[in-house]
Design a protein around this motif. Sequence first.
Motif, PDB file in Angstrom:
ATOM      1  N   ARG A  26      13.839  18.339   3.727  1.00  0.00           N
ATOM      2  CA  ARG A  26      13.190  18.238   2.432  1.00  0.00           C
ATOM      3  C   ARG A  26      13.489  16.612   2.078  1.00  0.00           C
ATOM      4  O   ARG A  26      12.696  15.980   1.576  1.00  0.00           O
ATOM      5  CB  ARG A  26      13.792  19.086   1.366  1.00  0.00           C
ATOM      6  N   THR A  27      14.885  16.263   2.114  1.00  0.00           N
ATOM      7  CA  THR A  27      15.386  15.017   1.733  1.00  0.00           C
ATOM      8  C   THR A  27      14.667  14.049   2.556  1.00  0.00           C
ATOM      9  O   THR A  27      14.441  12.835   2.479  1.00  0.00           O
ATOM     10  CB  THR A  27      16.886  14.929   1.901  1.00  0.00           C
ATOM     11  N   ALA A  28      14.725  14.369   4.159  1.00  0.00           N
ATOM     12  CA  ALA A  28      14.384  13.562   4.838  1.00  0.00           C
ATOM     13  C   ALA A  28      12.711  13.148   4.666  1.00  0.00           C
ATOM     14  O   ALA A  28      12.355  11.980   4.943  1.00  0.00           O
ATOM     15  CB  ALA A  28      14.309  13.925   6.383  1.00  0.00           C
ATOM     16  N   ARG A  29      11.965  14.182   4.442  1.00  0.00           N
ATOM     17  CA  ARG A  29      10.648  14.022   4.074  1.00  0.00           C
ATOM     18  C   ARG A  29      10.244  12.748   2.630  1.00  0.00           C
ATOM     19  O   ARG A  29       9.478  12.109   2.849  1.00  0.00           O
ATOM     20  CB  ARG A  29       9.912  15.185   3.785  1.00  0.00           C
ATOM     21  N   ILE A  30      11.249  13.213   1.772  1.00  0.00           N
ATOM     22  CA  ILE A  30      11.132  12.195   0.604  1.00  0.00           C
ATOM     23  C   ILE A  30      11.452  10.899   0.785  1.00  0.00           C
ATOM     24  O   ILE A  30      10.685   9.852   0.502  1.00  0.00           O
ATOM     25  CB  ILE A  30      11.969  12.969  -0.626  1.00  0.00           C
ATOM     26  N   ALA A  31      12.399  10.670   1.653  1.00  0.00           N
ATOM     27  CA  ALA A  31      12.933   9.412   2.178  1.00  0.00           C
ATOM     28  C   ALA A  31      11.844   8.728   2.895  1.00  0.00           C
ATOM     29  O   ALA A  31      11.595   7.521   2.612  1.00  0.00           O
ATOM     30  CB  ALA A  31      14.152   9.699   2.920  1.00  0.00           C
ATOM     31  N   GLU A  32      11.232   9.316   3.793  1.00  0.00           N
ATOM     32  CA  GLU A  32      10.294   8.720   4.764  1.00  0.00           C
ATOM     33  C   GLU A  32       8.981   8.436   3.972  1.00  0.00           C
ATOM     34  O   GLU A  32       8.316   7.491   4.091  1.00  0.00           O
ATOM     35  CB  GLU A  32       9.963   9.621   5.806  1.00  0.00           C
ATOM     36  N   HIS A  33       8.762   9.141   2.709  1.00  0.00           N
ATOM     37  CA  HIS A  33       7.772   8.995   1.858  1.00  0.00           C
ATOM     38  C   HIS A  33       7.935   7.689   1.205  1.00  0.00           C
ATOM     39  O   HIS A  33       6.945   6.733   0.991  1.00  0.00           O
ATOM     40  CB  HIS A  33       7.391  10.013   1.253  1.00  0.00           C
ATOM     41  N   ILE A  34       9.182   7.521   0.792  1.00  0.00           N
ATOM     42  CA  ILE A  34       9.593   6.281   0.125  1.00  0.00           C
ATOM     43  C   ILE A  34       9.489   4.986   1.140  1.00  0.00           C
ATOM     44  O   ILE A  34       8.987   4.053   0.686  1.00  0.00           O
ATOM     45  CB  ILE A  34      10.861   6.204  -0.622  1.00  0.00           C
ATOM     46  N   VAL A  35       9.985   5.390   2.312  1.00  0.00           N
ATOM     47  CA  VAL A  35      10.061   4.038   3.451  1.00  0.00           C
ATOM     48  C   VAL A  35       8.404   3.582   3.647  1.00  0.00           C
ATOM     49  O   VAL A  35       8.388   2.417   3.660  1.00  0.00           O
ATOM     50  CB  VAL A  35      10.607   4.700   4.504  1.00  0.00           C
ATOM     51  N   PHE A  36       7.632   4.589   3.671  1.00  0.00           N
ATOM     52  CA  PHE A  36       6.296   4.306   4.299  1.00  0.00           C
ATOM     53  C   PHE A  36       5.367   3.669   2.876  1.00  0.00           C
ATOM     54  O   PHE A  36       4.463   3.295   3.088  1.00  0.00           O
ATOM     55  CB  PHE A  36       5.470   5.364   4.931  1.00  0.00           C
ATOM     56  N   SER A  37       6.062   3.820   1.797  1.00  0.00           N
ATOM     57  CA  SER A  37       5.603   3.079   0.423  1.00  0.00           C
ATOM     58  C   SER A  37       5.967   1.677   0.345  1.00  0.00           C
ATOM     59  O   SER A  37       5.052   1.349  -0.838  1.00  0.00           O
ATOM     60  CB  SER A  37       5.665   4.332  -0.837  1.00  0.00           C
ATOM     61  N   LEU A  38       6.786   1.252   0.982  1.00  0.00           N
ATOM     62  CA  LEU A  38       7.409  -0.018   0.840  1.00  0.00           C
ATOM     63  C   LEU A  38       6.122  -1.119   1.099  1.00  0.00           C
ATOM     64  O   LEU A  38       5.516  -0.891   2.014  1.00  0.00           O
ATOM     65  CB  LEU A  38       8.596  -0.290   1.405  1.00  0.00           C
ATOM     66  N   ASP A  39       6.323  -2.325   0.389  1.00  0.00           N
ATOM     67  CA  ASP A  39       5.234  -3.428   0.798  1.00  0.00           C
ATOM     68  C   ASP A  39       5.628  -4.176   1.627  1.00  0.00           C
ATOM     69  O   ASP A  39       7.081  -4.073   2.253  1.00  0.00           O
ATOM     70  CB  ASP A  39       4.891  -4.166  -0.550  1.00  0.00           C
ATOM     71  N   ALA A  40       5.305  -5.299   1.945  1.00  0.00           N
ATOM     72  CA  ALA A  40       5.742  -6.269   3.268  1.00  0.00           C
ATOM     73  C   ALA A  40       6.994  -6.875   2.937  1.00  0.00           C
ATOM     74  O   ALA A  40       7.586  -7.106   3.710  1.00  0.00           O
ATOM     75  CB  ALA A  40       4.444  -7.044   3.402  1.00  0.00           C
ATOM     76  N   SER A  41       7.235  -7.044   1.426  1.00  0.00           N
ATOM     77  CA  SER A  41       8.477  -7.568   1.184  1.00  0.00           C
ATOM     78  C   SER A  41       9.580  -6.542   1.044  1.00  0.00           C
ATOM     79  O   SER A  41      10.603  -7.127   0.738  1.00  0.00           O
ATOM     80  CB  SER A  41       8.327  -8.555  -0.238  1.00  0.00           C
ATOM     81  N   GLY A  42       9.386  -5.464   1.243  1.00  0.00           N
ATOM     82  CA  GLY A  42      10.276  -4.332   1.153  1.00  0.00           C
ATOM     83  C   GLY A  42      10.636  -3.653  -0.038  1.00  0.00           C
ATOM     84  O   GLY A  42      11.458  -3.146  -0.581  1.00  0.00           O
ATOM     85  N   TYR A  43       9.758  -4.157  -1.137  1.00  0.00           N
ATOM     86  CA  TYR A  43       9.696  -3.464  -2.441  1.00  0.00           C
ATOM     87  C   TYR A  43       9.026  -2.379  -2.567  1.00  0.00           C
ATOM     88  O   TYR A  43       7.993  -2.180  -1.692  1.00  0.00           O
ATOM     89  CB  TYR A  43       9.258  -4.619  -3.518  1.00  0.00           C
ATOM     90  N   LEU A  44       9.339  -1.438  -3.569  1.00  0.00           N
ATOM     91  CA  LEU A  44       8.737  -0.060  -3.753  1.00  0.00           C
ATOM     92  C   LEU A  44       7.732  -0.362  -5.084  1.00  0.00           C
ATOM     93  O   LEU A  44       8.171  -0.479  -6.244  1.00  0.00           O
ATOM     94  CB  LEU A  44       9.824   1.113  -4.212  1.00  0.00           C
ATOM     95  N   PRO A  45       6.442  -0.242  -4.749  1.00  0.00           N
ATOM     96  CA  PRO A  45       5.624  -0.801  -5.658  1.00  0.00           C
ATOM     97  C   PRO A  45       5.319   0.790  -6.679  1.00  0.00           C
ATOM     98  O   PRO A  45       4.142   0.561  -7.295  1.00  0.00           O
ATOM     99  CB  PRO A  45       4.385  -1.112  -5.237  1.00  0.00           C
ATOM    100  N   MET A  46       5.923   1.934  -6.380  1.00  0.00           N
ATOM    101  CA  MET A  46       5.528   2.945  -7.159  1.00  0.00           C
ATOM    102  C   MET A  46       6.983   3.416  -8.103  1.00  0.00           C
ATOM    103  O   MET A  46       7.962   3.148  -7.696  1.00  0.00           O
ATOM    104  CB  MET A  46       5.389   4.081  -6.408  1.00  0.00           C
ATOM    105  N   SER A  47       6.315   4.023  -9.134  1.00  0.00           N
ATOM    106  CA  SER A  47       7.515   4.531  -9.917  1.00  0.00           C
ATOM    107  C   SER A  47       8.059   5.927  -9.160  1.00  0.00           C
ATOM    108  O   SER A  47       7.550   6.577  -8.539  1.00  0.00           O
ATOM    109  CB  SER A  47       7.059   5.028 -11.351  1.00  0.00           C
ATOM    110  N   VAL A  48       9.355   6.426  -9.699  1.00  0.00           N
ATOM    111  CA  VAL A  48       9.655   7.757  -9.038  1.00  0.00           C
ATOM    112  C   VAL A  48       8.909   8.849  -9.618  1.00  0.00           C
ATOM    113  O   VAL A  48       8.827  10.044  -8.820  1.00  0.00           O
ATOM    114  CB  VAL A  48      11.284   8.142  -9.469  1.00  0.00           C
ATOM    115  N   GLU A  49       8.172   8.745 -10.809  1.00  0.00           N
ATOM    116  CA  GLU A  49       7.165   9.942 -11.099  1.00  0.00           C
ATOM    117  C   GLU A  49       6.221   9.718 -10.118  1.00  0.00           C
ATOM    118  O   GLU A  49       5.385  11.154 -10.017  1.00  0.00           O
ATOM    119  CB  GLU A  49       7.077   9.481 -12.616  1.00  0.00           C
ATOM    120  N   GLU A  50       5.570   8.590  -9.799  1.00  0.00           N
ATOM    121  CA  GLU A  50       4.508   8.625  -8.913  1.00  0.00           C
ATOM    122  C   GLU A  50       4.761   9.102  -7.703  1.00  0.00           C
ATOM    123  O   GLU A  50       3.907   9.773  -7.175  1.00  0.00           O
ATOM    124  CB  GLU A  50       3.844   7.135  -8.993  1.00  0.00           C
TER     125      GLU A  50
END
Length: 478
Positions: A133-157
């Motif tokens: 479960r944790t790995a899936r959330i972590a990978e979802h965050i990783v693949f949501s990062l932009d080219a500069s390494g920033y997360l353009p989404m909120s935790v709610e999104e």
Amino acid sequence: MRLEAGLHQRQEMRLRLAPQVIQSIELLQLPLLALEETIKQELVDNPTLELKEEREDPEDRAEADRKEAEVEAADRLEALRALEDQWQEGAPRRAAGGDEDRKQEFLQNIASRGRTLADHLVAQLRLLELPPRTARIAEHIVFSLDASGYLPMSVEEIAASLPDLFADRLPDESVREVEAVLRLVQSLDPAGVAARDTRECLLLQLRPTDPDYAMKRRLVESHLDDILENRLPRIARKLDLPLETVQDLVASLQTLNPKPGASFLGAEAPLVTPDVIVREIDGEYEVILEEGSLPPLMINPHYLDLLQRGALTGAEKEFVQRKVEAARRLITAIEQRRLTLTRIAREIVRAQRAFLDHGIVELKPMKMQQIAETLRVHVSTVSRAIADKYIQTPRGIFPFKFFFSGGADTDDGGAEAKVNVMDRIRELVDGEDKRNPLSDIDLVRLVRERYGLDLARRTVTKYRKALKIPSSRRRKQY
């Protein structure tokens, strides 16, 4: 008001482009590689169009096929003998003559795909052996990062984008779980990754073991805007610190990376194929159109013969005539493209002869209108002809548009190209007193005094920003 349908007749005149003109315009603005693809597609779609080299004597073709078959049979026999020797000796050995396996060599010469930020982060997550479960959330965050390494989404999104994981959780619980996983991702290398803004990115890179950690954190949290605007004295007054101490702290912060993901798999350099080559031969410059990869085209004489003999039915005749006419239009359009591009390139070489002889310092300002008037064509024709095309010269490969740039008038009635004017501004800024940097007004005055160039302040500002030179206030060193 009454509405009704009816037939009405009227006479009008309209200007419409002929199909030949439309095709000529389309082919004129195509770069070399795109033109090659267009020709290949036309060869597939039009049976009356063919390559000139395809038509050869049947006896010659049979002789070539026979020799090719003999060479292929000899290669197979040699490979079998080499394989037999390997089995007899009990150890692998290269083929006779030192030839390596062509397939293996081909695979080894293929450039591997670069390592992306996501690859780098996922590899670290695998080592942590996280729960699924944790790995899936972590990978979802990783693949949501932009080219500069920033997360353009909120935790709610992020929680909302994983409904199957959080369907039985309260919103607050979902947010807390995503926050915990996000902190895990932010602890990975490179430091500062998965931040949601610049301030958070810099804070993630600070080390708690640093003796100045508390003060640096305070600077980033409360005075980042002042740092960006180089308002160091204001920071010193607010924090009641010596200016030298603030300068040292800011210098340390400047070593942090505000874009931690930018170092992974940067944009690949585009493939550039010059459409025109300029060569110096006996002191003169010769313009050569690069068409080595363009196949020579012709209309299949068999279809022309069928039309002349009247051996086709009505529908067949109409189809062949339409395809023959399309082939003629294509061949004519390619020839017109060749002629127009050659004329424009020759005129550019003539006008920029000093640049070819002496380099960038002799580049002259030039407008498309000048070329159009000299060649007696419309300026839109010049614009289409040079679009997305490159020219190879003894000074390097340049886009055609490089030679069409504005400039500034000099006191002696001449003109200087935009790139040279920008170089003058850069030289002045590089040589300035950093404790009293030059303002844009100062640059206007010095450019006029030293180089005789009459520039407006807004022009200097535009060129300075194009050179990515900060304003005088941000360049000031205390």
